[in-house]
Design a protein around this motif. Structure first.
Motif, PDB file in Angstrom:
ATOM      1  N   TYR A   1      -2.497  51.883 -19.968  1.00 10.39           N
ATOM      2  CA  TYR A   1      -2.241  51.766 -21.197  1.00 10.39           C
ATOM      3  C   TYR A   1      -2.205  50.239 -21.727  1.00 10.39           C
ATOM      4  N   ASP A   2      -2.691  49.819 -22.726  1.00 14.13           N
ATOM      5  CA  ASP A   2      -2.108  48.637 -23.421  1.00 14.13           C
ATOM      6  C   ASP A   2      -1.125  49.014 -24.750  1.00 14.13           C
ATOM      7  N   LEU A   3       0.123  49.051 -24.327  1.00 10.90           N
ATOM      8  CA  LEU A   3       1.121  49.668 -25.341  1.00 10.90           C
ATOM      9  C   LEU A   3       1.067  48.912 -26.655  1.00 10.90           C
ATOM     10  N   SER A   4       0.251  47.594 -26.733  1.00  6.67           N
ATOM     11  CA  SER A   4       0.386  46.955 -27.890  1.00  6.67           C
ATOM     12  C   SER A   4      -0.736  47.620 -28.762  1.00  6.67           C
ATOM     13  N   ALA A   5      -1.618  48.230 -28.397  1.00  9.96           N
ATOM     14  CA  ALA A   5      -2.726  48.636 -29.087  1.00  9.96           C
ATOM     15  C   ALA A   5      -3.304  50.120 -28.947  1.00  9.96           C
ATOM     16  N   ASP A   6      -3.036  50.647 -27.857  1.00  9.87           N
ATOM     17  CA  ASP A   6      -3.494  52.021 -27.530  1.00  9.87           C
ATOM     18  C   ASP A   6      -2.692  52.990 -28.405  1.00  9.87           C
ATOM     19  N   TRP A   7      -3.236  54.081 -28.743  1.00  9.95           N
ATOM     20  CA  TRP A   7      -2.638  55.521 -29.303  1.00  9.95           C
ATOM     21  C   TRP A   7      -1.733  55.978 -28.146  1.00  9.95           C
ATOM     22  N   MET A   8      -0.734  56.469 -28.364  1.00  6.92           N
ATOM     23  CA  MET A   8       0.173  57.306 -27.369  1.00  6.92           C
ATOM     24  C   MET A   8      -0.289  58.301 -26.879  1.00  6.92           C
ATOM     25  N   LEU A   9      -1.237  59.017 -27.806  1.00  5.29           N
ATOM     26  CA  LEU A   9      -1.824  60.329 -27.434  1.00  5.29           C
ATOM     27  C   LEU A   9      -3.480  60.230 -27.468  1.00  5.29           C
ATOM     28  N   LYS A  10      -3.906  60.546 -26.322  1.00  3.72           N
ATOM     29  CA  LYS A  10      -5.322  60.357 -26.153  1.00  3.72           C
ATOM     30  C   LYS A  10      -5.799  61.843 -25.838  1.00  3.72           C
ATOM     31  N   VAL A  11      -6.983  61.988 -26.621  1.00  4.69           N
ATOM     32  CA  VAL A  11      -7.581  63.452 -26.321  1.00  4.69           C
ATOM     33  C   VAL A  11      -9.014  63.126 -25.965  1.00  4.69           C
ATOM     34  N   THR A  12      -9.475  63.981 -25.055  1.00  4.34           N
ATOM     35  CA  THR A  12     -10.833  63.939 -24.698  1.00  4.34           C
ATOM     36  C   THR A  12     -11.633  65.309 -24.763  1.00  4.34           C
ATOM     37  N   LEU A  13     -12.403  65.651 -25.394  1.00  5.75           N
ATOM     38  CA  LEU A  13     -13.135  66.978 -25.282  1.00  5.75           C
ATOM     39  C   LEU A  13     -14.322  66.715 -24.569  1.00  5.75           C
ATOM     40  N   ILE A  14     -14.560  67.628 -23.448  1.00  7.96           N
ATOM     41  CA  ILE A  14     -15.798  67.596 -22.575  1.00  7.96           C
ATOM     42  C   ILE A  14     -16.397  68.883 -22.778  1.00  7.96           C
ATOM     43  N   GLU A  15     -17.863  68.959 -23.373  1.00  8.16           N
ATOM     44  CA  GLU A  15     -18.456  69.969 -23.674  1.00  8.16           C
ATOM     45  C   GLU A  15     -19.447  70.236 -22.349  1.00  8.16           C
ATOM     46  N   ARG A  16     -18.959  71.243 -21.463  1.00  5.74           N
ATOM     47  CA  ARG A  16     -19.552  71.706 -20.248  1.00  5.74           C
ATOM     48  C   ARG A  16     -21.095  72.260 -20.368  1.00  5.74           C
ATOM     49  N   GLU A  17     -20.833  73.301 -21.178  1.00  3.83           N
ATOM     50  CA  GLU A  17     -22.257  74.050 -21.565  1.00  3.83           C
ATOM     51  C   GLU A  17     -21.903  74.985 -22.775  1.00  3.83           C
ATOM     52  N   THR A  18     -22.756  75.746 -23.510  1.00  2.50           N
ATOM     53  CA  THR A  18     -22.264  76.618 -24.801  1.00  2.50           C
ATOM     54  C   THR A  18     -21.176  77.285 -24.487  1.00  2.50           C
TER      55      THR A  18
ATOM     56  N   LEU B   1     -18.165  76.693 -23.423  1.00  2.00           N
ATOM     57  CA  LEU B   1     -17.227  76.223 -22.129  1.00  2.00           C
ATOM     58  C   LEU B   1     -17.016  74.633 -22.214  1.00  2.00           C
ATOM     59  N   TYR B   2     -15.690  74.290 -22.528  1.00  2.00           N
ATOM     60  CA  TYR B   2     -15.157  73.163 -22.612  1.00  2.00           C
ATOM     61  C   TYR B   2     -14.202  72.549 -21.567  1.00  2.00           C
ATOM     62  N   THR B   3     -13.885  71.462 -21.331  1.00  2.00           N
ATOM     63  CA  THR B   3     -12.747  70.785 -20.730  1.00  2.00           C
ATOM     64  C   THR B   3     -11.986  69.828 -21.740  1.00  2.00           C
ATOM     65  N   LEU B   4     -10.728  70.341 -21.968  1.00  2.00           N
ATOM     66  CA  LEU B   4      -9.900  69.345 -22.780  1.00  2.00           C
ATOM     67  C   LEU B   4      -8.850  68.532 -21.922  1.00  2.00           C
ATOM     68  N   CYS B   5      -9.017  67.319 -22.191  1.00  2.00           N
ATOM     69  CA  CYS B   5      -8.063  66.330 -21.291  1.00  2.00           C
ATOM     70  C   CYS B   5      -7.101  65.851 -22.362  1.00  2.00           C
TER      71      CYS B   5
ATOM     72  N   THR C   1     -11.967  61.963 -28.682  1.00  2.00           N
ATOM     73  CA  THR C   1     -13.108  61.548 -27.950  1.00  2.00           C
ATOM     74  C   THR C   1     -13.995  62.854 -27.704  1.00  2.00           C
ATOM     75  N   TYR C   2     -15.394  62.833 -27.991  1.00  2.00           N
ATOM     76  CA  TYR C   2     -16.267  64.242 -27.520  1.00  2.00           C
ATOM     77  C   TYR C   2     -17.258  63.621 -26.663  1.00  2.00           C
ATOM     78  N   VAL C   3     -17.419  64.126 -25.363  1.00  2.00           N
ATOM     79  CA  VAL C   3     -18.585  63.832 -24.780  1.00  2.00           C
ATOM     80  C   VAL C   3     -19.065  64.878 -23.936  1.00  2.00           C
ATOM     81  N   THR C   4     -20.336  64.836 -23.505  1.00  2.00           N
ATOM     82  CA  THR C   4     -20.811  66.293 -23.083  1.00  2.00           C
ATOM     83  C   THR C   4     -21.101  65.890 -21.487  1.00  2.00           C
ATOM     84  N   GLU C   5     -21.042  66.982 -20.541  1.00  2.00           N
ATOM     85  CA  GLU C   5     -21.099  66.768 -19.079  1.00  2.00           C
ATOM     86  C   GLU C   5     -22.481  66.287 -18.696  1.00  2.00           C
TER      87      GLU C   5
END
Length: 565
Positions: free
Chosen positions: A186-203, A205-209, A160-164
């Motif tokens: 979690y919906d264990l019957s549907a969700d990926w066990m690994l979820k990654v979100t990348l937040i672009e704060r500014e040029t 500069l990112y936060t990775l969850c 998942t990619y999202v901006t601030e």
């Protein structure tokens, strides 16, 4: 050359395992290997060499008795399986999720990244980890009340990619957004066990969850994920095809093997030990600051302190003198601390083990960790050294039966479920000995971890000790619906004081070990001793003094005898 007893051999192998040295046996040959990220302990290595004949004899006998080499986990024929079964550990977490949810088993990490990040390389690296480790793309489906694994194709996974700015427009701050996405069930019957979100704060500069569910991941898996993610990102960023060693099997193979191996007479014999060991086990009567909710609430907080290297080294020396491991000494001290708080002679503490006894499981991401219930019988008159020897013996026996999943033990004990507390034990103890984890090296990207203030407590109290280069950290996670911050901070201090008293004289009785800090001793010896009041002669009889005290404080407790007032 002396011949080692069975207990001494098991103890030596356990010490080697703690030090990251893997001892394996094949074709009548002994082989040693060292886990990645672990330093070689030359002293233990030399002991293994000295006692090679005894070790070979042990493995030969063990092989005949348990057929342990033949029955090691291996790639299974899945065509013979109608459904891919859950491992015993997965099955218990699945039941917990169905019963009360499993937010307490979420495993979030948050990092700040600074530099020219290659987003495509980052997403490709995570996807390749998911390709390699099927458990991260496994969902749990149900057939007539029985859960089973279903593996999703990796090419459907996306980061998942999202901006601030977009986060602010949704009414969130970055912090509240991260709290929101990591606490969504979690919906264990549907969700990926690994979820990654990348937040672009500014040029640049990112936060990775990064969010994982414990049903597919454990503490040991962290170093595997970091190592593989680093290698894959750097390769993709350079346009080079990544090369990682192939995996000998997948978690689903392990689950099939476990179901086959731990069944029938073998399982019955191993469970028999635990049924005897845990017969009539009672909950720990640790005093709470707030009423215990009728249903367990996993809300938690944590506190920690650091002990210096002098204390750590003294504890290591004491352990060696007693023929024990540092883990056994620290666990014994925790037993003594709990006894001093509750005066309960029968105490049961949970303690995790990696559950990766076979070398082929060490490079596999998954939920392998098992829990041992270590039960101790304590009196205030016994010397600490005697308690340590008891815990040592109990722990060695537990290690011999550690491949029985805790879930099967609880099921076999037939304990009536109490929704207000965990079964068998309510307190956990752990000494961290998983492979060391370094922050990912992403080339020119500067990466820093961000504190995650959200805490959950699966048990009433969990005490974890981490060995540092200069000392050790003692960390406590506690249920803040039961205990106050003040009480838990005092408990930490009491544990440290108890350790210092133990190294001063290991033969001191449990009841006489020093536990209070200097400030508490000051209060007891001086602050609480007010000058004697001036009492008129006519009021110096006991009945008169009692009537006068009752008149001054009519609501105060007059007499306290255990729970009777």
């Amino acid at each position: 050359m002396t011949t080692l007893s069975l207990i001494s051999i098991v103890k030596l192998l356990e010490r080697a395992n703690d030090a990251g040295i893997i001892v394996s046996f094949s074709n009548d040959e002994l082989a040693l290997s060292v886990r990645k990220g672990m330093h070689i302990n030359q002293q233990i290595l030399e002991e293994l060499r000295q006692h090679k004949p005894s070790l070979i004899q042990y493995f030969q006998q063990h092989k005949v008795k348990e057929n342990s080499i033949t029955d090691a986990p291996h790639k299974m024929d899945r065509d013979k399986q109608r459904r891919l079964p859950l491992s015993f550990a997965q099955e218990r977490l699945w039941f917990i999720d169905k019963l009360q949810g499993s937010i307490q088993y979420h495993m979030p990490w948050v990092f700040n990244l600074e530099g020219r990040l290659d987003r495509l390389a980052m997403e490709s690296a995570f996807r390749m980890v998911i390709v390699r480790h099927e458990v991260l793309r496994t969902v749990i489906l149900e057939d007539d009340g029985v859960g089973y694994q279903d593996i999703k194709p990796a090419d459907e996974w996306h980061m998942t990619y999202v901006t601030e700015d977009a986060i602010h427009q949704s009414g969130h701050s970055v912090s509240s957004y991260i709290t929101h996405i990591t606490s969504l069930p979690y919906d264990l019957s549907a969700d990926w066990m690994l979820k990654v979100t990348l937040i672009e704060r500014e040029t640049n500069l990112y936060t990775l969850c990064i969010l994982l569910h414990h049903i597919a991941f454990d503490g040991w898996s962290v170093s595997i994920l970091v190592r593989e993610l680093t290698a894959l990102y750097l390769s993709y960023a350079k346009g080079v095809k990544p090369v990682l060693p192939p995996l000998a099997l997948q978690y689903a193979d392990y689950a099939i093997w476990q179901r086959q191996y731990l069944s029938g007479n073998r399982l019955e014999k191993k469970i028999a030990y635990w049924l005897k060991q845990l017969k009539d086990v009672q909950p720990l009567a640790f005093p709470t600051d707030y009423p215990r909710p009728k249903e367990q609430i996993m809300s938690g907080r944590e506190a920690s302190l650091v002990c210096n290297d002098i204390l750590k080294n003294a504890l290591v020396t004491l352990s060696q003198e007693e023929g024990a491991t540092l883990y056994m000494t620290l666990l014994s001290a925790f037993n003594a601390l709990l006894y001093r708080y509750v005066s309960q002679n029968d105490i049961c503490i949970g303690s995790p083990v990696a559950g990766r006894q076979q070398q082929q499981l060490e490079s596999l991401i998954g939920f392998f960790v098992n829990t041992l219930a270590i039960r101790s019988h304590i009196t205030g008159e016994m010397p600490f050294s005697a308690l340590l020897q008891q815990v040592r013996q109990t722990t060695l026996e537990a290690y011999e039966h550690q491949d029985v999943p805790f879930e099967k033990i609880v099921e076999s004990l037939g304990i009536e479920r109490d929704m207000s507390r965990s079964a068998v034990f309510q307190v956990m103890f752990a000494l961290q000995n998983t492979p060391s984890v370094t922050e990912p090296d992403l080339g020119e990207i500067r990466l820093t971890g961000e504190n995650n203030d959200t805490a959950t407590s699966r048990f009433d109290i969990s005490l974890t000790i981490t060995l540092l280069d200069s000392g050790m950290q003692i960390r406590i996670v506690y249920n803040d619906r039961l205990y106050s911050e003040l009480r838990m901070e005092k408990l930490l201090g009491h544990y440290r004081n108890l350790l210092e008293s133990i190294v001063a004289d290991k033969h001191t009785t449990i009841g006489e070990l020093g536990m209070l800090g200097s400030d508490e001793l000051q209060q007891l010896l001086h602050d609480f001793r007010s000058p004697a009041p001036v009492i008129p002669a006519e009021e110096k009889t006991l009945p008169a003094l009692f009537r006068a005290a009752a008149a001054r404080t009519p609501a105060a407790t007059a007499l306290l005898l255990k729970i009777l007032r």
